[in-house]
Scaffold this motif. Sequence first.
Motif, PDB file in Angstrom:
ATOM      1  N   ALA A  33       0.829  -1.208   0.000  1.00 48.30           N
ATOM      2  CA  ALA A  33       0.000   0.000   0.000  1.00 48.30           C
ATOM      3  C   ALA A  33       0.865   1.260   0.000  1.00 48.30           C
ATOM      4  O   ALA A  33       0.608   2.205  -0.743  1.00 48.30           O
ATOM      5  CB  ALA A  33      -0.957  -0.002   1.194  1.00 48.30           C
ATOM      6  N   ARG A  34       1.916   1.270   0.837  1.00 45.16           N
ATOM      7  CA  ARG A  34       2.814   2.440   0.877  1.00 45.16           C
ATOM      8  C   ARG A  34       3.531   2.633  -0.461  1.00 45.16           C
ATOM      9  O   ARG A  34       3.656   3.748  -0.955  1.00 45.16           O
ATOM     10  CB  ARG A  34       3.839   2.288   2.009  1.00 45.16           C
ATOM     11  CG  ARG A  34       3.284   2.660   3.370  1.00 45.16           C
ATOM     12  CD  ARG A  34       4.394   2.788   4.411  1.00 45.16           C
ATOM     13  NE  ARG A  34       5.117   1.551   4.638  1.00 45.16           N
ATOM     14  CZ  ARG A  34       4.727   0.588   5.469  1.00 45.16           C
ATOM     15  NH1 ARG A  34       3.630   0.735   6.159  1.00 45.16           N
ATOM     16  NH2 ARG A  34       5.443  -0.500   5.623  1.00 45.16           N
ATOM     17  N   ALA A  35       3.999   1.532  -1.048  1.00 41.44           N
ATOM     18  CA  ALA A  35       4.700   1.630  -2.335  1.00 41.44           C
ATOM     19  C   ALA A  35       3.747   2.075  -3.446  1.00 41.44           C
ATOM     20  O   ALA A  35       4.112   2.896  -4.294  1.00 41.44           O
ATOM     21  CB  ALA A  35       5.350   0.291  -2.680  1.00 41.44           C
ATOM     22  N   ALA A  36       2.514   1.553  -3.448  1.00 45.22           N
ATOM     23  CA  ALA A  36       1.531   1.959  -4.461  1.00 45.22           C
ATOM     24  C   ALA A  36       1.169   3.436  -4.302  1.00 45.22           C
ATOM     25  O   ALA A  36       1.039   4.167  -5.292  1.00 45.22           O
ATOM     26  CB  ALA A  36       0.282   1.082  -4.365  1.00 45.22           C
ATOM     27  N   LEU A  37       1.039   3.895  -3.058  1.00 44.89           N
ATOM     28  CA  LEU A  37       0.769   5.311  -2.804  1.00 44.89           C
ATOM     29  C   LEU A  37       1.908   6.177  -3.333  1.00 44.89           C
ATOM     30  O   LEU A  37       1.671   7.203  -3.975  1.00 44.89           O
ATOM     31  CB  LEU A  37       0.543   5.560  -1.317  1.00 44.89           C
ATOM     32  CG  LEU A  37       0.333   7.013  -0.907  1.00 44.89           C
ATOM     33  CD1 LEU A  37      -0.873   7.622  -1.612  1.00 44.89           C
ATOM     34  CD2 LEU A  37       0.182   7.106   0.611  1.00 44.89           C
ATOM     35  N   ALA A  38       3.142   5.775  -3.104  1.00 43.40           N
ATOM     36  CA  ALA A  38       4.295   6.541  -3.596  1.00 43.40           C
ATOM     37  C   ALA A  38       4.269   6.619  -5.120  1.00 43.40           C
ATOM     38  O   ALA A  38       4.525   7.684  -5.698  1.00 43.40           O
ATOM     39  CB  ALA A  38       5.602   5.917  -3.109  1.00 43.40           C
ATOM     40  N   GLU A  39       3.962   5.505  -5.774  1.00 48.22           N
ATOM     41  CA  GLU A  39       3.892   5.526  -7.250  1.00 48.22           C
ATOM     42  C   GLU A  39       2.731   6.383  -7.728  1.00 48.22           C
ATOM     43  O   GLU A  39       2.865   7.118  -8.717  1.00 48.22           O
ATOM     44  CB  GLU A  39       3.791   4.098  -7.786  1.00 48.22           C
ATOM     45  CG  GLU A  39       5.082   3.327  -7.647  1.00 48.22           C
ATOM     46  CD  GLU A  39       5.000   1.900  -8.121  1.00 48.22           C
ATOM     47  OE1 GLU A  39       6.028   1.204  -8.039  1.00 48.22           O
ATOM     48  OE2 GLU A  39       3.926   1.455  -8.602  1.00 48.22           O
ATOM     49  N   ALA A  40       1.591   6.323  -7.047  1.00 52.14           N
ATOM     50  CA  ALA A  40       0.442   7.156  -7.432  1.00 52.14           C
ATOM     51  C   ALA A  40       0.780   8.635  -7.260  1.00 52.14           C
ATOM     52  O   ALA A  40       0.438   9.459  -8.118  1.00 52.14           O
ATOM     53  CB  ALA A  40      -0.772   6.778  -6.599  1.00 52.14           C
ATOM     54  N   ARG A  41       1.460   8.984  -6.174  1.00 48.67           N
ATOM     55  CA  ARG A  41       1.872  10.380  -5.970  1.00 48.67           C
ATOM     56  C   ARG A  41       2.852  10.827  -7.051  1.00 48.67           C
ATOM     57  O   ARG A  41       2.796  11.966  -7.513  1.00 48.67           O
ATOM     58  CB  ARG A  41       2.493  10.548  -4.589  1.00 48.67           C
ATOM     59  CG  ARG A  41       1.473  10.544  -3.482  1.00 48.67           C
ATOM     60  CD  ARG A  41       2.115  10.709  -2.134  1.00 48.67           C
ATOM     61  NE  ARG A  41       1.113  10.939  -1.110  1.00 48.67           N
ATOM     62  CZ  ARG A  41       1.308  10.724   0.172  1.00 48.67           C
ATOM     63  NH1 ARG A  41       2.492  10.298   0.599  1.00 48.67           N
ATOM     64  NH2 ARG A  41       0.346  10.953   1.041  1.00 48.67           N
ATOM     65  N   ALA A  42       3.749   9.943  -7.460  1.00 40.53           N
ATOM     66  CA  ALA A  42       4.698  10.283  -8.523  1.00 40.53           C
ATOM     67  C   ALA A  42       3.960  10.521  -9.833  1.00 40.53           C
ATOM     68  O   ALA A  42       4.290  11.445 -10.590  1.00 40.53           O
ATOM     69  CB  ALA A  42       5.740   9.175  -8.681  1.00 40.53           C
TER      70      ALA A  42
END
Length: 177
Positions: A33-42
């Motif tokens: 979830a944290r990694a997916a959030l980081a990619e979505a923010r990018a």
Amino acid sequence: PPPLEAPLDPQRLDALVTQGWTSRTGFLGDGLARAALAEARALRADDALHPAGVSRDALRDASVRGDHIAWLSRIPDAPALAAAWSRFAALRDQLNRTLWLGLTDQEVQIACYPGDGTGYARHVDALQGSLNRRITAICYLNAAWQPAHGGALRLWTPGGEVVIETGVLYTSPSPHD
């Protein structure tokens, strides 16, 4: 990392069948979830998200739908989002095995609401006359979200309104809606 548990336990599968919806937290697991959030923010920072459309004609009307989206099938080089896609595929496969739904396709999108009162007006997820959308699954990646931030999902059921503030919601729209 330890393997993720089945997308839905038997109680949640039963709730999906009997009440038409269920929710659970931890669908992706904390690390994914944290990694997916980081990619979505990018993606958002890179202007890779575009204003969402409404209906088959993809009309853009921010007073109805104010989010910016990207379809996961069109996002290259995003391993966490690809893993999230796989997690939704595992859900689809579980529903096919246990509820015999015969789901063959899935669409997964990232949706970002920029704030300032934007939202998505009350609507039915399955387009009228269409049987192609049988299940809707929503996974919230809101870090440190609080109810005061707004944006809770309101689900309109025959039994009344249900407010979902976090977790994952699964709903099966009626073919008569």
